[in-house]
Design a protein around this motif. Structure first.
Motif, mmCIF file in Angstrom:
data_model
loop_
_atom_site.group_PDB
_atom_site.id
_atom_site.type_symbol
_atom_site.label_atom_id
_atom_site.label_comp_id
_atom_site.label_asym_id
_atom_site.label_seq_id
_atom_site.Cartn_x
_atom_site.Cartn_y
_atom_site.Cartn_z
ATOM 1 N N MET A 1 0.835 -1.187 0.000
ATOM 2 C CA MET A 1 0.000 0.000 0.000
ATOM 3 C C MET A 1 0.877 1.246 0.000
ATOM 4 N N LYS A 2 2.023 1.122 0.660
ATOM 5 C CA LYS A 2 2.920 2.263 0.722
ATOM 6 C C LYS A 2 3.422 2.634 -0.676
ATOM 7 N N LEU A 3 3.623 1.596 -1.509
ATOM 8 C CA LEU A 3 4.075 1.847 -2.883
ATOM 9 C C LEU A 3 3.042 2.621 -3.698
ATOM 10 N N HIS A 4 1.774 2.486 -3.315
ATOM 11 C CA HIS A 4 0.696 3.186 -4.009
ATOM 12 C C HIS A 4 0.347 4.522 -3.354
ATOM 13 N N GLY A 5 1.143 4.924 -2.375
ATOM 14 C CA GLY A 5 0.930 6.215 -1.733
ATOM 15 C C GLY A 5 -0.174 6.217 -0.700
ATOM 16 N N ILE A 6 -0.542 5.050 -0.207
ATOM 17 C CA ILE A 6 -1.611 4.959 0.794
ATOM 18 C C ILE A 6 -0.975 4.716 2.161
ATOM 19 N N THR A 7 -1.298 5.574 3.114
ATOM 20 C CA THR A 7 -0.783 5.432 4.468
ATOM 21 C C THR A 7 -1.846 4.773 5.339
ATOM 22 N N VAL A 8 -1.469 3.656 5.968
ATOM 23 C CA VAL A 8 -2.404 2.920 6.818
ATOM 24 C C VAL A 8 -1.684 2.577 8.116
ATOM 25 N N SER A 9 -2.387 2.731 9.224
ATOM 26 C CA SER A 9 -1.760 2.418 10.512
ATOM 27 C C SER A 9 -1.735 0.905 10.740
ATOM 28 N N VAL A 10 -0.900 0.502 11.655
ATOM 29 C CA VAL A 10 -0.777 -0.915 12.019
ATOM 30 C C VAL A 10 -2.112 -1.439 12.539
ATOM 31 N N THR A 11 -2.806 -0.638 13.301
ATOM 32 C CA THR A 11 -4.098 -1.047 13.864
ATOM 33 C C THR A 11 -5.100 -1.371 12.768
ATOM 34 N N VAL A 12 -5.151 -0.543 11.746
ATOM 35 C CA VAL A 12 -6.086 -0.768 10.640
ATOM 36 C C VAL A 12 -5.731 -2.062 9.910
ATOM 37 N N VAL A 13 -4.453 -2.279 9.660
ATOM 38 C CA VAL A 13 -4.014 -3.500 8.978
ATOM 39 C C VAL A 13 -4.382 -4.724 9.810
ATOM 40 N N GLN A 14 -4.155 -4.652 11.120
ATOM 41 C CA GLN A 14 -4.503 -5.773 11.999
ATOM 42 C C GLN A 14 -6.000 -6.073 11.950
ATOM 43 N N LYS A 15 -6.813 -5.027 11.988
ATOM 44 C CA LYS A 15 -8.264 -5.205 11.938
ATOM 45 C C LYS A 15 -8.713 -5.812 10.608
ATOM 46 N N LEU A 16 -8.122 -5.347 9.517
ATOM 47 C CA LEU A 16 -8.474 -5.885 8.203
ATOM 48 C C LEU A 16 -8.078 -7.357 8.073
ATOM 49 N N LEU A 17 -6.890 -7.689 8.545
ATOM 50 C CA LEU A 17 -6.441 -9.081 8.493
ATOM 51 C C LEU A 17 -7.366 -9.977 9.311
ATOM 52 N N LYS A 18 -7.747 -9.511 10.500
ATOM 53 C CA LYS A 18 -8.638 -10.288 11.361
ATOM 54 C C LYS A 18 -10.007 -10.453 10.702
ATOM 55 N N LYS A 19 -10.498 -9.384 10.103
ATOM 56 C CA LYS A 19 -11.811 -9.399 9.447
ATOM 57 C C LYS A 19 -11.862 -10.443 8.327
ATOM 58 N N HIS A 20 -10.748 -10.617 7.646
ATOM 59 C CA HIS A 20 -10.696 -11.541 6.519
ATOM 60 C C HIS A 20 -10.149 -12.924 6.901
ATOM 61 N N GLY A 21 -10.060 -13.173 8.209
ATOM 62 C CA GLY A 21 -9.710 -14.512 8.677
ATOM 63 C C GLY A 21 -8.225 -14.812 8.804
ATOM 64 N N TYR A 22 -7.391 -13.796 8.672
ATOM 65 C CA TYR A 22 -5.955 -14.014 8.852
ATOM 66 C C TYR A 22 -5.599 -13.740 10.308
ATOM 67 N N VAL A 23 -4.914 -14.675 10.911
ATOM 68 C CA VAL A 23 -4.505 -14.494 12.298
ATOM 69 C C VAL A 23 -3.019 -14.794 12.426
ATOM 70 N N LYS A 24 -2.407 -14.209 13.420
ATOM 71 C CA LYS A 24 -0.997 -14.450 13.679
ATOM 72 C C LYS A 24 -0.848 -15.849 14.269
ATOM 73 N N ARG A 25 0.025 -16.624 13.698
ATOM 74 C CA ARG A 25 0.220 -17.985 14.181
ATOM 75 C C ARG A 25 1.054 -17.979 15.446
ATOM 76 N N GLN A 26 0.692 -18.863 16.356
ATOM 77 C CA GLN A 26 1.449 -19.033 17.588
ATOM 78 C C GLN A 26 2.529 -20.077 17.350
ATOM 79 N N ALA A 27 3.680 -19.880 17.985
ATOM 80 C CA ALA A 27 4.732 -20.881 17.907
ATOM 81 C C ALA A 27 4.240 -22.141 18.606
ATOM 82 N N GLN A 28 4.439 -23.254 17.980
ATOM 83 C CA GLN A 28 3.973 -24.506 18.549
ATOM 84 C C GLN A 28 5.136 -25.250 19.180
ATOM 85 N N LYS A 29 4.914 -25.715 20.413
ATOM 86 C CA LYS A 29 5.933 -26.513 21.089
ATOM 87 C C LYS A 29 5.852 -27.930 20.554
ATOM 88 N N LYS A 30 6.982 -28.493 20.285
ATOM 89 C CA LYS A 30 7.007 -29.853 19.764
ATOM 90 C C LYS A 30 7.669 -30.773 20.774
#
Length: 77
Positions: A1-30
């Motif tokens: 988005m930065k390449l297209h001249g659009i400024t977006v905060s981290v909070t907005v990106v996090q909300k959009l990712l969550k809205k579309h089902g993307y979540v941060k993966r947790q490290a798994q203990k093996k």
């Protein structure tokens, strides 16, 4: 988005990712895959050696190496 001249905060990106089902993966203990058949025998051997040293009047230093706080040393006699 930065390449297209659009400024977006981290909070907005996090909300959009969550809205579309993307979540941060947790490290798994093996679990360790190494299986030792004589595990109990190892501890029995250590107990035997410890007992022999105690009977000879030697000091024994016991250290818990998994703790990440201050080093605690117990000296048994």
């Amino acid at each position: 988005m930065k390449l297209h001249g659009i400024t977006v905060s981290v909070t907005v990106v996090q909300k959009l990712l969550k809205k579309h089902g993307y979540v941060k993966r947790q490290a798994q203990k093996k679990q360790t895959t190494k299986i030792t058949n004589n595990r109990n025998q190892q501890f029995e051997n250590l107990a035997t050696i410890t007992e022999e040293y105690e009977l000879q009047g030697n000091s024994i230093i016991i250290m818990d190496t998994k703790k990440r706080n201050l080093l605690e040393i117990n000296i048994a006699q």
